[in-house]
Design a protein around this motif. Structure first.
Motif: not given
Length: 309
Positions: A24-25, A27-29, A34, A40
Motif C-alpha cells: 500500500r505504501i 503504491k502511495e509513495s 509521485n 512520500g
C-alpha cells in the motif's frame, strides 16, 4: 525509525498484513509514481528498509529480541563486559571505568559488521586496515512476461538512487540476481559489496508457469467444440493458430510444442498447455433452443452415465 511504525502495523502483525501494508505504501509513495513528493519519498525509503527487515522471519525474530537494530545491524553485546566488571573476584573492579570496555566493544562490533571479510594490519583504516563492503539485499516484483522473456527494469533504492537491473530470460519466482559491486561501500582498499535482488514474479491474467511449461485456459464456443476449427491463441511470444478437434470437451488439454519458457543458457523451450473450456452464449436465442431440442430427441447421450453409485 521503528520498522513496525514505518509500515503502520502492530508488533503482532502477520506476515500477510506486513506485506499488504508495504504494498500500500509503495503504491502511495513510490518516487516513480509521485515525482517531487519529498515526504512520500522519505516514507517509501523507511517502508522499504522496514519491509526488508520484517519480511524475513529470522531477522524479525532477532529484531524483536533486541539482537539487531532497525537497519539489521548487530547490536553490541555488552553483557559480557558488564558481568566481568561486576564480578566479585575481578581484581580491577574498584575504581575501574568499564565504560571504556563497552566503547571498545562498540568499535569492534561496528568494524566487523561493516564488511564481509577483513584484511590488513589490524590497526585501523588509518594504519592500513581494509574491509569489503556489505552485500545489500532487495526484493523486486517483475511482470510475468519480463520474467519469461527477459528484460530490463530500474529500481529505486531506499537511499533514492536508481539501479538498472537486467532480468534474465526464464528467471523463476524466488531466484536472486547478483549485481557485482552495487552493494555497500568498502573500507580502505576493500571491494564494494554486491546487490542481491530477489525476484518476485507478478501473476498474469492468462498464463501460469509450470516448470518450463506455460498453462492457460482457452474459452471456445459451442460450435467450435462440436465442429472443430482453427482459433487464435495467445502465447508469451505472440498469438498463434491452434486447431480445435471436432467434439472437443471442456477440460481437454492441447499441447503446443516449443511455446513455453527457455531459461537463459538453454535453447530448447518448454511447451504451452491449453485447457479448453466450452462457454455457452450469454443469451440462448430461439433458433439455438429449437435446434438443441430437436437434436436431443431420440438421443441418449449422457456424459454422467456410470457416475451414480
Amino acid at each position: 525509525m521503528d520498522p513496525y511504525e514505518a509500515l503502520g502495523v502492530s508488533r503482532t502483525a502477520s506476515a500477510a498484513e506486513i506485506k499488504k501494508a508495504y504494498r500500500r505504501i509503495v503504491k502511495e509513495s513510490h518516487p516513480d509514481l509521485n515525482p517531487g513528493d519529498a515526504a512520500g519519498e522519505e516514507r517509501f525509503k523507511n517502508a522499504s528498509a522496514a519491509y526488508d527487515l520484517l519480511k524475513d522471519p529470522e531477522k524479525r525474530a532477532r529484531f524483536d529480541r533486541g539482537e539487531i537494530d532497525a537497519q539489521g545491524q548487530e547490536r553490541p553485546q555488552q553483557s559480557y563486559y558488564r558481568s566481568y566488571a561486576e564480578a566479585p573476584d575481578n581484581p580491577y573492579r574498584q575504581g575501574q571505568r568499564f565504560e571504556d570496555f563497552e566503547d571498545l566493544s562498540d568499535f569492534f562490533s561496528d568494524y566487523l559488521r561493516g564488511g564481509r571479510g577483513t584484511r590488513g594490519t589490524g590497526h585501523g583504516h588509518a594504519h592500513g586496515m581494509h574491509a569489503d563492503g556489505r552485500d545489500s539485499r532487495y526484493r523486486l516484483e517483475v511482470p510475468f512476461l519480463d520474467a519469461a522473456l527477459g528484460g530490463t527494469t530500474r529500481i529505486t533504492l531506499p537511499d533514492g538512487a536508481a539501479l538498472e537491473v537486467q532480468i534474465p530470460r526464464g528467471i523463476a519466482d524466488g531466484q536472486t540476481i547478483r549485481l557485482r559491486g552495487k552493494g555497500g561501500a568498502p573500507i580502505g582498499k576493500g571491494q564494494p559489496g554486491d546487490a542481491l535482488v530477489t525476484i518476485s514474479v507478478a501473476p498474469h491474467k492468462i498464463f501460469r508457469r509450470d516448470g518450463d511449461d506455460i498453462r492457460m485456459v482457452l474459452p471456445i464456443t459451442l460450435d467450435e467444440a462440436v465442429l472443430g476449427g482453427r482459433v487464435e491463441v495467445p502465447t508469451i511470444s505472440g498469438a498463434v493458430s491452434l486447431s480445435i478437434p471436432k467434439g472437443a470437451s471442456s477440460g481437454q488439454v492441447l499441447r503446443m510444442r516449443g511455446r513455453g519458457i527457455a531459461p537463459r543458457g538453454r535453447e530448447t523451450r518448454g511447451d504451452q498447455l491449453v485447457e479448453l473450456k466450452i462457454v455457452a452464449p450469454p443469451n440462448v436465442d430461439e433458433a439455438l433452443q429449437e435446434f438443441m431440442e430437436t437434436w436431443r430427441k431420440g438421443r441418449d447421450h449422457n456424459p454422467r452415465k456410470g457416475m451414480a453409485s
